[in-house]
Design an enzyme around this catalytic site. Structure first.
Site, PDB file in Angstrom:
ATOM      1  N   ASN A 150       4.217  62.744  13.798  1.00  0.00           N
ATOM      2  CA  ASN A 150       5.779  62.841  12.999  1.00  0.00           C
ATOM      3  C   ASN A 150       5.912  62.348  11.830  1.00  0.00           C
ATOM      4  OD1 ASN A 150       6.381  61.129  14.911  1.00  0.00           O
ATOM      5  ND2 ASN A 150       8.839  61.363  15.161  1.00  0.00           N
ATOM      6  N   GLY A 183      15.407  60.994  16.288  1.00  0.00           N
ATOM      7  CA  GLY A 183      14.619  60.054  16.463  1.00  0.00           C
ATOM      8  C   GLY A 183      13.747  59.700  17.588  1.00  0.00           C
ATOM      9  N   THR A 184      12.495  59.292  17.527  1.00  0.00           N
ATOM     10  CA  THR A 184      11.355  59.814  18.723  1.00  0.00           C
ATOM     11  C   THR A 184      10.347  59.448  17.580  1.00  0.00           C
ATOM     12  OG1 THR A 184      10.721  61.118  20.342  1.00  0.00           O
ATOM     13  CG2 THR A 184      10.570  61.845  18.422  1.00  0.00           C
ATOM     14  N   THR A 185       9.185  59.201  18.522  1.00  0.00           N
ATOM     15  CA  THR A 185       7.743  59.475  17.871  1.00  0.00           C
ATOM     16  C   THR A 185       6.658  60.276  18.358  1.00  0.00           C
ATOM     17  OG1 THR A 185       5.739  58.172  16.144  1.00  0.00           O
ATOM     18  CG2 THR A 185       6.891  56.687  18.311  1.00  0.00           C
TER      19      THR A 185
END
Length: 236
Positions: free
Chosen positions: A6, A164-166
């Site tokens: 992402n 929000g995350t990767t």
């Protein structure tokens, strides 16, 4: 080799790609890339620099899966350690469990000699204090933090904070897939609540991308550098 991430993953792309080019396993490559994102305060919502919960504590989550054997490991609400993705991998490799949380995850990280560290950056602390200043009622401010958090938790469920995350998904030169994800959860969450983010799956490589981010990064052996792809369910 193939890599799909992402938008938040940008700081970890080059290291991951270089390892894939050098015939590292997909799981080694994505762990290396995610560790860089976890150390990047500009990434937001991941690792150091991620927003804290309502009480000002940064709690980190991560999960990893090795497609060659379908083994997986994860940690949640981990405090005081820099790289939850590596702790998650240790869970996968060393325990009969799959998922450790809170104090149990921290004890395991200590036992593994994982890198400890303070994850609340000055910028994230400033954002937290500003958000509280705008949203605390006067009577709540007087008693803070000994107040019910339910009302405030409800206010965090919007598109400015609930994100929000990767996410990294890779296939190495031996054809093995691995996936990993790391996050500090949505901003100022309460009661260890974490976001319900869409995780990119192997199926995405065949059927397009879920609309859960602004854009994605895609790379394969035929590309000189990663390609930015719109996240609007388009074919590519």
């Amino acid at each position: 080799a193939i890599l799909l991430t992402n938008s938040v993953a940008v700081s970890g792309l080059n290291v991951t790609i270089e390892k894939l080019k050098l015939n590292y396993s997909s799981i080694d490559a994505i762990e290396s890339g995610i560790r860089i994102v976890e150390s990047d305060p500009k990434a937001g919502w991941v690792g150091y620099g991620g927003h804290p919960n309502l009480l000002g504590v940064v709690e980190l989550d991560a999960g990893i899966m090795d497609g060659s054997n379908l083994h997986a490991g994860a940690v949640g609400a981990l405090e005081g350690y820099k790289h939850p993705i590596s702790v998650a991998r240790k869970v996968m490799e060393n325990l009969p469990n799959v998922f450790l949380v809170g104090r149990g995850a921290a004890k395991f990280a200590l036992d593994c000699k994982a890198e400890a560290g303070y994850n609340l950056s000055d910028e994230a602390e400033k954002c937290w204090k500003e958000w509280l200043g705008k949203n605390l009622m006067t009577k709540e401010s007087v008693s803070w933090p000994d107040i019910p958090l339910i009302r405030l938790a409800g206010l965090t469920a919007n598109n400015k904070t609930a994100k929000g995350t990767t996410v990294f998904l890779s296939r190495d030169n031996n054809g093995n897939f691995s996936a990993g994800s790391s996050t500090s959860g949505w901003s100022f969450n309460a009661l260890d609540a974490k976001e319900n983010k869409c995780v990119v799956s192997v199926k995405a490589l065949e059927e397009g991308l879920p609309e859960c981010d602004t854009y994605y990064w895609y790379w394969n052996d035929n590309l000189e550098k990663p390609k930015k792809i719109s996240a609007h369910l388009e074919k590519w």
